[in-house]
Write a protein that holds these residues in place. Structure first.
Motif, PDB file in Angstrom:
ATOM      1  N   ARG A   1      67.311  42.821 -31.545  1.00 54.86           N
ATOM      2  CA  ARG A   1      66.743  43.767 -32.508  1.00 54.86           C
ATOM      3  C   ARG A   1      66.616  45.137 -31.836  1.00 54.86           C
ATOM      4  N   LEU A   2      67.077  46.161 -32.520  1.00 61.88           N
ATOM      5  CA  LEU A   2      67.024  47.524 -31.981  1.00 61.88           C
ATOM      6  C   LEU A   2      66.290  48.417 -32.961  1.00 61.88           C
TER       7      LEU A   2
ATOM      8  N   GLU B   1      64.761  44.644 -28.305  1.00 56.08           N
ATOM      9  CA  GLU B   1      64.129  43.343 -28.176  1.00 56.08           C
ATOM     10  C   GLU B   1      65.202  42.253 -28.204  1.00 56.08           C
ATOM     11  N   VAL B   2      65.099  41.318 -27.296  1.00 52.08           N
ATOM     12  CA  VAL B   2      66.060  40.217 -27.184  1.00 52.08           C
ATOM     13  C   VAL B   2      65.273  38.911 -27.167  1.00 52.08           C
TER      14      VAL B   2
ATOM     15  N   ARG C   1      75.113  42.775 -27.611  1.00 50.71           N
ATOM     16  CA  ARG C   1      74.999  41.869 -28.750  1.00 50.71           C
ATOM     17  C   ARG C   1      75.928  40.667 -28.574  1.00 50.71           C
ATOM     18  N   ARG C   2      77.143  40.883 -28.082  1.00 47.11           N
ATOM     19  CA  ARG C   2      78.057  39.766 -27.864  1.00 47.11           C
ATOM     20  C   ARG C   2      77.499  38.803 -26.812  1.00 47.11           C
TER      21      ARG C   2
ATOM     22  N   LEU D   1      62.596  39.373 -24.235  1.00 43.50           N
ATOM     23  CA  LEU D   1      62.800  40.560 -23.405  1.00 43.50           C
ATOM     24  C   LEU D   1      62.663  41.797 -24.275  1.00 43.50           C
ATOM     25  N   ARG D   2      61.898  42.762 -23.780  1.00 45.97           N
ATOM     26  CA  ARG D   2      61.660  44.008 -24.525  1.00 45.97           C
ATOM     27  C   ARG D   2      61.827  45.183 -23.560  1.00 45.97           C
ATOM     28  N   VAL D   3      62.702  46.107 -23.915  1.00 42.79           N
ATOM     29  CA  VAL D   3      62.924  47.319 -23.130  1.00 42.79           C
ATOM     30  C   VAL D   3      62.585  48.509 -24.020  1.00 42.79           C
TER      31      VAL D   3
END
Length: 409
Positions: free
Chosen positions: A390-391, A402-403, A379-380, A357-359
């Motif tokens: 990742r930020l 990004e997740v 994050r939790r 997933l990307r925002v």
């Protein structure tokens, strides 16, 4: 046939991205080899001993970057224990030796494969489009990307385009295999060895379990607070108003009718808040329309114009889809509140058993996890699935969240 063709194109596109990314790390690996050789030569006169710790840190950093790159492509590389900090122990450590072997292989074999990933698409485009370019080419110019042959007629120019189609066939047929060959040394040499102490992995899983419990407790507190501050207060109001109506109905029918309207309005508000809480637990749209439909609904209701690009060949686990949905919802809320962005994009891909997933937004950037923007909660939630967050948010933008989640847990 159509589905098979689409799958082949997607696999080839993913393979080219992987090869090009590997080409970048292969160039860095070549530079690291030069640094290590220069450091070893300098050690003969004693100066290299001062530089050697920094050179080893560069080697370890590049190896870590390669592990992260492979992870983004769905290839799980379990990192070994951190190498010792003292120079003598670090040189004798098995992890350092394996990383040196990897950097040698990747700077040669991986560089060649990465170069193919760069040149094959260029050759395919160049040769396929040659009939369009031929009228503008200088007389006697080479007609093919191989540097041989000339085209003196339309027929010969069209023959060149057949070579371009051949390049495309090679990309579709051999691209994934080339990507696997390029990644194999990293998977073999950069992963934790069989004799590696698994205490770090146990500690990581313990921390993940604790994060999952914390995220669950936070979610329960949020639901309790929503019910207590919202629906419960509305229902108390309804109860008080109905009691007043019962006492007034005989002596003041008009006043009782007004109180009944207020009670009905409070009951409707309580019902709306209960629906909101229910959607916050697990949005029904996820079960009805899947993650793609749920994200489309989020984008349609976003305060910032948002575009979605979702490519999910199959459904993931319900808990994973719910986490991805809530991450996207929280990210879009943050964008609307803090970023000053004019547009946002939500991209979702499923590759190698992983949900990516990307925002992204074009706002002012500077997002800070400690700034109360909800990123710590995201994050939790991701850690509960053993995922990766990742930020990237430099001042001036853009902000990219990004997740990476496993699809099946």
């Amino acid at each position: 046939m159509r589905d098979a063709g689409v799958d082949a194109v997607r696999a080839a596109r993913a393979a080219l991205r992987q090869l090009v990314g590997g080409f970048g790390t292969a160039l860095l690996a070549l530079a690291v080899i030069v640094l290590l050789v220069a450091t070893a030569a300098a050690c003969l006169v004693g100066i290299g001993l001062l530089v050697a710790p920094a050179a080893l840190r560069v080697l370890h950093a590049l190896a870590g970057r390669e592990r992260a790159r492979l992870g983004r492509h769905g290839l799980d590389v379990v990192p070994p224990q951190p190498p010792p900090t003292r120079l003598r122990a670090a040189l004798a450590d098995a992890t350092t030796g394996r990383e040196m072997c990897w950097v040698s292989v990747h700077a040669t074999f991986g560089l060649v494969l990465g170069l193919l990933g760069v040149l094959l698409p260029l050759a395919a485009v160049r040769d396929t489009a040659f009939p369009l370019l031929w009228p503008f080419a200088p007389k006697g110019a080479t007609s093919t990307s191989l540097g041989i042959g000339t085209a003196d007629s339309w027929a010969q120019a069209c023959v060149v385009s057949l070579l371009g189609l051949g390049w495309i066939a090679i990309i579709l047929g051999l691209g994934p295999a080339l990507a696997r060959l390029q990644s194999r040394p990293g998977l073999t040499l950069l992963s934790a060895g069989p004799d590696t102490d698994l205490s770090l992995r146990v500690a990581e899983l313990t921390a993940t379990r604790a994060a999952a419990l914390d995220a669950h407790a936070v979610e329960l507190r949020r639901i309790e607070r929503s019910l207590h501050d919202g629906a419960q207060n509305r229902l108390v109001t309804v109860t008080v108003l109905l009691g007043a109506v019962r006492r007034m109905v005989a002596r003041d029918p008009a006043g009782a009718d007004e109180l009944l309207e207020r009670a009905q309005s409070a009951a409707e508000q309580a019902l709306a808040e209960l629906r909101t809480v229910a959607r916050g637990i697990l949005p029904p749209v996820l079960a009805d329309r899947g993650l793609a439909g749920a994200l489309s609904g989020l984008a349609a209701n976003s305060a910032v114009p948002c575009r979605t690009d979702v490519d999910l060949p199959e459904r993931c686990a319900a808990s994973v889809e719910a986490s991805a949905y809530f991450v996207a919802a929280e990210a879009l809320t943050n964008i609307a509140k803090h970023s000053g962005a004019t547009r946002a994009t939500v991209t979702v891909r499923s590759r190698g058993g992983r949900l990516l997933l990307r925002v992204e937004d074009d706002g002012r950037g500077g997002a800070d996890e400690d700034g109360g923007s909800g990123l710590s909660g995201i994050r939790r939630r991701i850690a509960a699935h053993d995922g990766v967050l990742r930020l990237t948010s430099p001042h001036g933008g853009p902000t990219i969240l990004e997740v990476d989640l496993p699809c099946g847990s």
